[in-house]
Design a protein around this motif. Structure first.
Motif, mmCIF file in Angstrom:
data_model
loop_
_atom_site.group_PDB
_atom_site.id
_atom_site.type_symbol
_atom_site.label_atom_id
_atom_site.label_comp_id
_atom_site.label_asym_id
_atom_site.label_seq_id
_atom_site.Cartn_x
_atom_site.Cartn_y
_atom_site.Cartn_z
ATOM 1 N N ILE A 27 -11.832 -3.649 -2.574
ATOM 2 C CA ILE A 27 -10.555 -4.081 -2.560
ATOM 3 C C ILE A 27 -9.575 -2.872 -2.409
ATOM 4 O O ILE A 27 -8.647 -2.725 -1.882
ATOM 5 C CB ILE A 27 -10.216 -5.066 -3.796
ATOM 6 C CG1 ILE A 27 -11.164 -6.246 -3.481
ATOM 7 C CG2 ILE A 27 -8.603 -5.185 -3.816
ATOM 8 C CD1 ILE A 27 -10.554 -7.196 -2.603
ATOM 9 N N LYS A 30 -9.466 -1.020 0.673
ATOM 10 C CA LYS A 30 -8.835 -1.882 1.686
ATOM 11 C C LYS A 30 -6.962 -1.687 1.459
ATOM 12 O O LYS A 30 -6.393 -1.476 2.240
ATOM 13 C CB LYS A 30 -9.018 -3.350 1.596
ATOM 14 C CG LYS A 30 -8.094 -4.244 2.600
ATOM 15 C CD LYS A 30 -8.586 -5.576 2.347
ATOM 16 C CE LYS A 30 -7.805 -6.493 3.659
ATOM 17 N NZ LYS A 30 -8.464 -7.915 3.112
ATOM 18 N N TYR A 31 -6.661 -1.581 0.119
ATOM 19 C CA TYR A 31 -5.364 -1.475 -0.244
ATOM 20 C C TYR A 31 -4.744 -0.229 -0.766
ATOM 21 O O TYR A 31 -3.467 -0.230 -1.107
ATOM 22 C CB TYR A 31 -4.780 -2.844 -1.347
ATOM 23 C CG TYR A 31 -5.091 -4.076 -0.656
ATOM 24 C CD1 TYR A 31 -4.260 -4.582 0.255
ATOM 25 C CD2 TYR A 31 -6.456 -4.883 -0.775
ATOM 26 C CE1 TYR A 31 -4.466 -5.987 0.825
ATOM 27 C CE2 TYR A 31 -6.388 -6.180 -0.488
ATOM 28 C CZ TYR A 31 -5.521 -6.693 0.414
ATOM 29 O OH TYR A 31 -5.628 -7.939 0.983
ATOM 30 N N TYR A 33 -5.699 1.659 -3.308
ATOM 31 C CA TYR A 33 -5.880 1.754 -4.968
ATOM 32 C C TYR A 33 -6.918 2.782 -5.047
ATOM 33 O O TYR A 33 -7.864 3.235 -4.296
ATOM 34 C CB TYR A 33 -6.023 0.516 -5.551
ATOM 35 C CG TYR A 33 -5.135 -0.380 -5.515
ATOM 36 C CD1 TYR A 33 -3.574 -0.304 -5.742
ATOM 37 C CD2 TYR A 33 -5.497 -1.790 -4.727
ATOM 38 C CE1 TYR A 33 -2.655 -1.294 -5.621
ATOM 39 C CE2 TYR A 33 -4.302 -2.755 -4.657
ATOM 40 C CZ TYR A 33 -2.967 -2.314 -5.136
ATOM 41 O OH TYR A 33 -2.153 -3.496 -4.952
ATOM 42 N N LYS A 62 0.312 -8.865 -8.153
ATOM 43 C CA LYS A 62 -0.715 -8.690 -7.219
ATOM 44 C C LYS A 62 -2.070 -9.233 -7.701
ATOM 45 O O LYS A 62 -3.104 -9.515 -6.927
ATOM 46 C CB LYS A 62 -0.745 -7.371 -6.277
ATOM 47 C CG LYS A 62 0.540 -7.020 -5.716
ATOM 48 C CD LYS A 62 0.196 -5.959 -4.887
ATOM 49 C CE LYS A 62 1.529 -5.527 -3.921
ATOM 50 N NZ LYS A 62 1.441 -4.260 -3.261
ATOM 51 N N LEU A 66 -5.528 -10.649 -5.463
ATOM 52 C CA LEU A 66 -6.720 -9.677 -5.357
ATOM 53 C C LEU A 66 -7.994 -10.275 -6.016
ATOM 54 O O LEU A 66 -9.094 -10.077 -5.466
ATOM 55 C CB LEU A 66 -6.177 -8.382 -5.867
ATOM 56 C CG LEU A 66 -5.007 -7.726 -5.334
ATOM 57 C CD1 LEU A 66 -4.765 -6.342 -5.766
ATOM 58 C CD2 LEU A 66 -5.551 -7.342 -3.838
#
Length: 212
Positions: A27, A30-31, A33, A62, A66
């Motif tokens: 995750i 992908k975003y 972080y 979010k 998520l």
């Protein structure tokens, strides 16, 4: 006498830490972080979930989406998770014989939990309920209503401070386990009725609770 024992799942029955960390990093990549490793995990264990979420620097707004996305990815990893007790199936069956009703209330999905239980050949659960992170007390109360249980009849077993807090809000007692997300010192500050360091201590603690 305790008539209903409710377990958390991640960090209580199943050791899912490495799998959750893998999903988190998918995750995060992908975003955009920051990725995390197991050293970060051990640091986060000393914090309650609100503080931990601030540290990973993901906006609270979010988190629900998520988490939902992560739970779908987690299906590919849950079968790799190991039980915290070598004889988990036998222990849960003994608890069911002792108390009558055994189930799970977890923020993980029912589908993911069932994958783990099927792998472990565990079929003694009377219910498996998925709950949002901070409202397990609502699900606990629904179980009490459904089975006509009083607060003294129920005990909730979990590895996080929010499990203790949810049990208190539902009016039931809790057993905090020290092998999961939060450490003993942090768990103790939230004042659970009981704390155990090994899975083998759970049945004697349930018996003790039933006699008090």
């Amino acid at each position: 006498m305790i008539k209903c024992v409710i377990f958390d799942f991640d960090g209580t029955l199943a050791d899912t830490a490495r799998q959750i960390m893998s999903v988190y990093n998918i995750i995060a990549e992908k975003y955009g972080y920051e990725p995390r490793d197991m050293d970060d995990f051990h640091l986060l264990k000393q914090m309650n979930i609100s503080t931990a979420m601030q540290l990973v620097d993901i906006p609270i707004r979010k988190m629900p989406s998520l988490i939902k996305e992560g739970q779908k990815i987690f299906r590919d990893y849950v079968s790799e998770s190991e039980a915290f007790a070598e004889n988990l199936r036998e222990s849960l069956e003994k608890i069911k014989q002792l108390c009558g009703i055994v189930g799970i209330i977890s923020s993980n999905t029912k589908k993911n939990i069932k994958i783990f239980l099927e792998k472990a050949e565990i079929d003694c659960m009377d219910f498996i309920i998925s709950s949002p992170l901070f409202s397990k007390e609502t699900k606990i109360k629904k179980i009490m209503d459904k089975h006509d249980l009083l607060p003294r009849d129920v005990i909730y077993i979990g590895d996080e401070t929010r499990d203790i807090d949810s049990a208190k809000k539902a009016g039931v007692r809790s057993i905090a386990v020290t092998w999961g997300w939060n450490g003993r010192d942090l768990l103790r500050r939230h004042d659970p009725e009981y704390i155990v360091d090994t899975f083998e201590e759970i049945i004697p603690t349930i018996v003790l609770a039933g006699n008090e």
